[in-house]
Design a protein around this motif. Structure first.
Motif, PDB file in Angstrom:
ATOM      1  N   ALA A 217     -46.258  32.620 -38.957  1.00 10.15           N
ATOM      2  CA  ALA A 217     -44.806  32.445 -38.883  1.00 10.15           C
ATOM      3  C   ALA A 217     -44.087  33.791 -38.875  1.00 10.15           C
ATOM      4  N   GLU A 218     -44.719  34.811 -39.450  1.00  7.01           N
ATOM      5  CA  GLU A 218     -44.117  36.149 -39.502  1.00  7.01           C
ATOM      6  C   GLU A 218     -44.326  36.930 -38.204  1.00  7.01           C
ATOM      7  N   GLY A 219     -45.092  36.376 -37.279  1.00 10.95           N
ATOM      8  CA  GLY A 219     -45.324  37.043 -36.003  1.00 10.95           C
ATOM      9  C   GLY A 219     -46.622  37.826 -35.932  1.00 10.95           C
ATOM     10  N   ASP A 220     -47.396  37.866 -37.030  1.00 15.74           N
ATOM     11  CA  ASP A 220     -48.709  38.508 -36.976  1.00 15.74           C
ATOM     12  C   ASP A 220     -49.628  37.624 -36.147  1.00 15.74           C
ATOM     13  N   PHE A 221     -50.562  38.245 -35.433  1.00 14.99           N
ATOM     14  CA  PHE A 221     -51.464  37.435 -34.620  1.00 14.99           C
ATOM     15  C   PHE A 221     -52.825  38.081 -34.500  1.00 14.99           C
TER      16      PHE A 221
END
Length: 133
Positions: free
Chosen positions: A84-88
């Motif tokens: 959800a924080e944009g880490d991938f």
């Protein structure tokens, strides 16, 4: 970043259908039922089989249904797992992790211990208190 969709057993068929990107007609074809059956599920007149909800959860690409540690995670269309924080992380990076451990000359457990200690997390991602560290 993507919208938050809270997953629970009280979520409606319609919410899951929309989140998965399906029309009512799509669902009727996919689940091999009549359009009237889909309408009944949406209206709450009948309850869809659990397998229908599981399929919609999978098609939505959300991982929330796997439990609290996965809340907010999803599979992206281009092959990565995103938080959800944009880490991938890409699928090929997952396969390379064992080689990263070898290059760092560290065991997986040692790295995970260091990460958990630094972030104050136990094995389940729950914040620990100062006393329990």
């Amino acid at each position: 970043m993507f919208g938050r969709f809270v997953v629970n057993d009280k979520s409606s068929f319609k919410a899951w259908r929309i989140y998965a990107g399906f029309t009512r007609e799509d669902c009727a074809r996919l689940f091999e039922v009549s359009r009237q059956t889909v309408d009944n599920w949406e209206a709450g007149k009948t309850k869809p089989p659990r397998a229908v909800f599981l399929c919609l959860q999978i098609y939505s690409r959300r991982l929330d249904f796997l439990g609290e540690p996965w809340e907010g995670f999803r599979f992206s269309k281009d092959g990565c797992i995103e938080s959800a924080e944009g880490d991938f992380i890409w699928w090929y990076e997952v396969r390379a992790i064992k080689h990263l451990y070898a290059a760092a000359k560290m065991e997986r457990g040692e790295i995970l211990h260091n990460i958990r200690s630094k972030n104050g997390l136990d094995i389940y991602g729950i914040k620990t208190t100062e006393k329990s560290k």
